[in-house]
Enzyme design. Structure first.
Site, PDB file in Angstrom:
ATOM      1  N   GLN A  17      82.304  65.713   2.497  1.00 18.62           N
ATOM      2  CA  GLN A  17      81.282  66.162   3.445  1.00 18.62           C
ATOM      3  C   GLN A  17      79.991  66.532   2.707  1.00 18.62           C
ATOM      4  O   GLN A  17      78.915  66.534   3.291  1.00 18.62           O
ATOM      5  CB  GLN A  17      81.824  67.369   4.225  1.00 18.62           C
ATOM      6  CG  GLN A  17      80.850  68.005   5.175  1.00 18.62           C
ATOM      7  CD  GLN A  17      81.546  68.956   6.147  1.00 18.62           C
ATOM      8  OE1 GLN A  17      82.196  68.525   7.076  1.00 18.62           O
ATOM      9  NE2 GLN A  17      81.416  70.255   5.911  1.00 18.62           N
ATOM     10  N   ASN A  28      43.069  70.605  -9.651  1.00 21.52           N
ATOM     11  CA  ASN A  28      44.402  70.400 -10.229  1.00 21.52           C
ATOM     12  C   ASN A  28      45.087  69.173  -9.621  1.00 21.52           C
ATOM     13  O   ASN A  28      45.093  69.009  -8.408  1.00 21.52           O
ATOM     14  CB  ASN A  28      45.274  71.631  -9.987  1.00 21.52           C
ATOM     15  CG  ASN A  28      44.705  72.868 -10.645  1.00 21.52           C
ATOM     16  OD1 ASN A  28      44.085  72.777 -11.710  1.00 21.52           O
ATOM     17  ND2 ASN A  28      44.889  74.016 -10.014  1.00 21.52           N
ATOM     18  N   SER A  78      79.459  71.307   9.520  1.00 20.42           N
ATOM     19  CA  SER A  78      78.412  70.461   8.939  1.00 20.42           C
ATOM     20  C   SER A  78      77.329  70.095   9.952  1.00 20.42           C
ATOM     21  O   SER A  78      76.381  69.384   9.625  1.00 20.42           O
ATOM     22  CB  SER A  78      79.037  69.179   8.366  1.00 20.42           C
ATOM     23  OG  SER A  78      79.833  68.534   9.347  1.00 20.42           O
ATOM     24  N   THR A 126      51.812  54.862 -28.404  1.00 22.05           N
ATOM     25  CA  THR A 126      53.235  55.117 -28.639  1.00 22.05           C
ATOM     26  C   THR A 126      53.269  56.522 -29.240  1.00 22.05           C
ATOM     27  O   THR A 126      52.340  56.922 -29.960  1.00 22.05           O
ATOM     28  CB  THR A 126      53.862  54.114 -29.637  1.00 22.05           C
ATOM     29  OG1 THR A 126      53.254  54.301 -30.911  1.00 22.05           O
ATOM     30  CG2 THR A 126      53.662  52.668 -29.191  1.00 22.05           C
ATOM     31  N   HIS A 127      54.311  57.263 -28.915  1.00 24.42           N
ATOM     32  CA  HIS A 127      54.412  58.672 -29.347  1.00 24.42           C
ATOM     33  C   HIS A 127      53.194  59.479 -28.894  1.00 24.42           C
ATOM     34  O   HIS A 127      52.831  60.467 -29.532  1.00 24.42           O
ATOM     35  CB  HIS A 127      54.559  58.792 -30.863  1.00 24.42           C
ATOM     36  CG  HIS A 127      55.587  57.887 -31.451  1.00 24.42           C
ATOM     37  ND1 HIS A 127      56.888  58.273 -31.678  1.00 24.42           N
ATOM     38  CD2 HIS A 127      55.522  56.580 -31.842  1.00 24.42           C
ATOM     39  CE1 HIS A 127      57.577  57.248 -32.192  1.00 24.42           C
ATOM     40  NE2 HIS A 127      56.757  56.207 -32.285  1.00 24.42           N
ATOM     41  N   LYS A 149      76.375  64.372   2.385  1.00 22.76           N
ATOM     42  CA  LYS A 149      75.209  64.314   3.271  1.00 22.76           C
ATOM     43  C   LYS A 149      73.984  65.018   2.721  1.00 22.76           C
ATOM     44  O   LYS A 149      72.901  64.432   2.622  1.00 22.76           O
ATOM     45  CB  LYS A 149      75.566  64.867   4.644  1.00 22.76           C
ATOM     46  CG  LYS A 149      76.469  63.916   5.362  1.00 22.76           C
ATOM     47  CD  LYS A 149      77.239  64.545   6.472  1.00 22.76           C
ATOM     48  CE  LYS A 149      78.499  63.750   6.691  1.00 22.76           C
ATOM     49  NZ  LYS A 149      79.487  63.856   5.594  1.00 22.76           N
ATOM     50  N   SER A 179      41.929  76.042  -7.628  1.00 21.93           N
ATOM     51  CA  SER A 179      42.569  77.244  -8.132  1.00 21.93           C
ATOM     52  C   SER A 179      42.093  78.425  -7.314  1.00 21.93           C
ATOM     53  O   SER A 179      40.948  78.465  -6.871  1.00 21.93           O
ATOM     54  CB  SER A 179      42.194  77.443  -9.598  1.00 21.93           C
ATOM     55  OG  SER A 179      42.358  78.796  -9.954  1.00 21.93           O
ATOM     56  N   LYS A 203      38.151  74.549 -11.148  1.00 20.84           N
ATOM     57  CA  LYS A 203      39.334  73.710 -11.364  1.00 20.84           C
ATOM     58  C   LYS A 203      39.646  72.737 -10.238  1.00 20.84           C
ATOM     59  O   LYS A 203      39.447  73.029  -9.070  1.00 20.84           O
ATOM     60  CB  LYS A 203      40.556  74.593 -11.624  1.00 20.84           C
ATOM     61  CG  LYS A 203      40.479  75.236 -12.983  1.00 20.84           C
ATOM     62  CD  LYS A 203      41.807  75.810 -13.407  1.00 20.84           C
ATOM     63  CE  LYS A 203      42.742  74.705 -13.834  1.00 20.84           C
ATOM     64  NZ  LYS A 203      44.089  75.213 -14.036  1.00 20.84           N
ATOM     65  N   GLU A 232      51.637  66.147 -10.575  1.00 21.92           N
ATOM     66  CA  GLU A 232      52.613  67.037 -11.218  1.00 21.92           C
ATOM     67  C   GLU A 232      53.935  67.021 -10.455  1.00 21.92           C
ATOM     68  O   GLU A 232      55.016  67.054 -11.036  1.00 21.92           O
ATOM     69  CB  GLU A 232      52.060  68.466 -11.265  1.00 21.92           C
ATOM     70  CG  GLU A 232      50.834  68.623 -12.140  1.00 21.92           C
ATOM     71  CD  GLU A 232      50.205  70.008 -11.989  1.00 21.92           C
ATOM     72  OE1 GLU A 232      49.233  70.124 -11.214  1.00 21.92           O
ATOM     73  OE2 GLU A 232      50.699  70.950 -12.601  1.00 21.92           O
ATOM     74  N   ASN A 279      87.493  60.222  10.016  1.00 22.60           N
ATOM     75  CA  ASN A 279      87.381  59.745   8.624  1.00 22.60           C
ATOM     76  C   ASN A 279      86.715  58.368   8.538  1.00 22.60           C
ATOM     77  O   ASN A 279      85.828  58.159   7.703  1.00 22.60           O
ATOM     78  CB  ASN A 279      88.763  59.705   7.956  1.00 22.60           C
ATOM     79  CG  ASN A 279      89.371  61.091   7.866  1.00 22.60           C
ATOM     80  OD1 ASN A 279      88.691  62.089   8.143  1.00 22.60           O
ATOM     81  ND2 ASN A 279      90.638  61.168   7.490  1.00 22.60           N
ATOM     82  N   TYR A 286      90.522  60.572   2.250  1.00 21.22           N
ATOM     83  CA  TYR A 286      89.461  61.504   2.623  1.00 21.22           C
ATOM     84  C   TYR A 286      89.802  62.920   2.175  1.00 21.22           C
ATOM     85  O   TYR A 286      90.934  63.373   2.308  1.00 21.22           O
ATOM     86  CB  TYR A 286      89.239  61.491   4.145  1.00 21.22           C
ATOM     87  CG  TYR A 286      88.181  62.500   4.569  1.00 21.22           C
ATOM     88  CD1 TYR A 286      86.830  62.183   4.498  1.00 21.22           C
ATOM     89  CD2 TYR A 286      88.533  63.781   4.981  1.00 21.22           C
ATOM     90  CE1 TYR A 286      85.855  63.111   4.829  1.00 21.22           C
ATOM     91  CE2 TYR A 286      87.562  64.719   5.314  1.00 21.22           C
ATOM     92  CZ  TYR A 286      86.226  64.378   5.236  1.00 21.22           C
ATOM     93  OH  TYR A 286      85.272  65.298   5.555  1.00 21.22           O
TER      94      TYR A 286
HETATM   95  N1  ARG Z   1      82.237  66.498   9.024  1.00 20.69           N
HETATM   96  C1  ARG Z   1      83.157  65.690   8.308  1.00 20.69           C
HETATM   97  C2  ARG Z   1      82.460  65.059   7.096  1.00 20.69           C
HETATM   98  O1  ARG Z   1      81.299  65.026   7.120  1.00 20.69           O
HETATM   99  C3  ARG Z   1      83.665  64.593   9.166  1.00 20.69           C
HETATM  100  C4  ARG Z   1      85.019  64.080   8.791  1.00 20.69           C
HETATM  101  C5  ARG Z   1      86.016  65.120   9.022  1.00 20.69           C
HETATM  102  N2  ARG Z   1      87.326  64.607   8.858  1.00 20.69           N
HETATM  103  C6  ARG Z   1      88.369  65.420   8.804  1.00 20.69           C
HETATM  104  N3  ARG Z   1      89.526  64.881   8.621  1.00 20.69           N
HETATM  105  N4  ARG Z   1      88.244  66.705   8.892  1.00 20.69           N
HETATM  106  O2  ARG Z   1      83.065  64.632   6.138  1.00 20.69           O
END
Ligand code: ARG
Length: 460
Positions: A317, A280, A18, A150-151, A320, A272, A278, A285, A105, A312
């Site tokens: 993961q 735009n 990651s 409305t509408h 993110k 354009s 044009k 949008e 974790n 966990y």
């Molecule tokens: N890269 C992991 C995540 O974002 C970190 C936690 C990993 N924990 C584990 N027990 N492998 O979730």
């Protein structure tokens, strides 16, 4: 030594690593390690010398993160391992003590809570400045009549200021939602260990205080399983982006030749490549189009968490990329809305012309009859008949004759009827609280200003 005899498959690493995206957590990860090391020493779990060595190494890492000179190693799987590896290079044996009494974790849950808190604060601030911009724009167009819809059918006339203020209130509610996200990020996960707590006499309250958490997560199982705050942010962001999409959609419509109500400034429009005439409204949008992207991150994240056994799981993961993209996208659209609204111009003539459509007074004629004693349901029918008569004979309401009016209802006196249709009367009569009459809009502005002040000062 390693538990494994075989190296990881390349394809597995590409799936599992990651670092490419979680590096963004590095400043938070360093900060929590500084606090963790301080607590370990305060509790006598590591020596003060080890703490000092860890702090010096972490300071160095922070600099490398900041100036971009941090070098990744082949075996860095994620941000936590990369930083710990570098700390150990710099601090030697002391580096190996940093991970005492914690797990990735509780560490990652803490980074994410810190990141989400910052994102919620930033979004809340950006939303408030957009409310301010909308309020100023509304003040400048307080008494510009336009048709309300409305509408997407012309319904009743309103003032442009009133219409713009609707967005200000929507965004003020968004501010409330982003502020509420902060409650969910307030309990420190760190100290939960992998899932069960740790074998050391740690002081989690001390760490919470240093990192700005108001409380400590009370259950270690919950602490490492919890990503509610990510869902909370994504939910607030989805609603906010949905609001902006409606604003964007209206600007697209309004800046068309057909409506001609507004013109986006050159800075927020594009030309354009083939049609030289044009201009735009691309930014508007994109305000419209980015909302489902953010909402998709919310539904994806609900899917990730759905049915996930405690505690966990690597599934988490995925939080993110969904969160980061939502944060970045929302920042972009809030900025675009801000820029576009600060420079947009409205066309009074076109708005007025559209608002002068007499049929927009139909409800007011019905109400006029109500005031003269007719039940609303009946007056609605009488006026519907008059509208049909006018439309079928190609006339406006004013062009109906006094005879036609009294035929429709004896309560309908011609003088009152024609007076009612005179320009503006049907706007100013909407003086009820929250209505479009200028006195009501002025009162509304005052309430908004007070609410904005409360929001700024953090009072609810
Ligand atoms: N890269 C992991 C995540 O974002 C970190 C936690 C990993 N924990 C584990 N027990 N492998 O979730």
């Amino acid at each position: 030594m390693s538990r494994f005899a075989q190296p990881q498959a390349d394809a597995f690493r590409r799936l599992n690593d990651s670092l490419a995206f979680d590096w963004r957590l590095a400043p938070f990860d360093v900060q929590q390690s500084v606090a963790h090391a301080r607590m370990l020493a305060a509790q006598g779990i590591i020596s003060e010398a080890d703490r000092d060595a860890l702090h010096a190494a972490l300071r160095q890492v922070a600099e490398e993160v900041h100036d971009g000179s941090f070098e990744f190693a082949e075996r860095d799987e994620d941000v936590h391992m990369a930083i710990e590896r570098r700390v150990t290079e710099l601090a030697g044996e002391a580096g190996g003590r940093l991970h005492t009494g914690r797990s990735r974790n509780d560490q990652v849950a803490t980074d994410m809570a810190m990141f989400t808190r910052q994102a919620a604060l930033d979004s809340a601030a950006a939303v408030l400045s957009l409310v301010q911009t909308l309020m100023e724009l509304a003040e400048r167009h307080l008494d510009w009549p336009m048709p309300g819809y409305t509408h997407l059918q012309r319904a009743q006339p309103v003032y442009l200021g009133h219409h713009l203020l609707a967005y200000a209130w929507m965004l003020l509610r968004d501010h409330g939602r982003f502020t509420a996200v902060l409650d969910g990020t307030d309990a420190l996960p760190l100290g939960a260990g992998a899932l069960a707590g740790v074998n050391f006499d740690t002081d989690r309250t001390l760490v919470a205080g240093e990192l700005g958490f108001g409380a400590v997560a009370e259950n270690s199982i919950d602490a490492v399983s919890n990503r509610d705050f990510v869902l909370d942010y994504l939910s607030a962001a989805s609603t906010c982006a949905t609001h902006l999409s409606r604003l964007g959609a209206e600007i697209v419509l309004w800046s068309s030749e057909e409506f001609g109500f507004c013109e986006v400034s050159d800075a927020w429009a594009s030309g354009s490549s083939i049609m030289p005439q044009k201009k735009n409204p691309d930014a508007a949008e994109l305000l419209r189009a980015k909302a489902p992207r953010i909402a998709a991150h919310l539904t994806a994240m609900l899917g990730v968490m759905h049915g996930l056994p405690l505690t966990y799981n690597k599934d988490m993961q995925e939080d993110k990329e969904h969160l980061f993209d939502a944060v970045d996208t929302l920042e972009l659209v809030l900025g675009a809305a801000q820029g576009m609204l600060s420079t947009i111009s409205f066309r009074r003539g076109r708005l007025e012309q559209a608002a002068a459509d007499e049929f927009l007074a139909a409800t007011d004629v019905a109400d006029y009859l109500v005031k003269r004693g007719m039940p609303f349901r009946s007056s609605h029918g009488v006026v519907a008949g008059l509208v049909r008569l006018a439309v079928s004979s190609g006339r406006t309401l004013t062009e109906l004759t006094p005879e036609e009016l009294s035929d429709a209802s004896p309560l309908l006196d011609a003088e009152g009827f024609y007076a009612l249709l005179r320009d503006g009367a049907w706007l100013e009569s909407k003086a009820s609280r929250g209505g479009t009459g200028s006195s009501a809009v002025r009162a509304q502005l005052q309430h908004l200003r007070a609410a904005l002040e409360r929001a700024r000062s953090g009072r609810r």
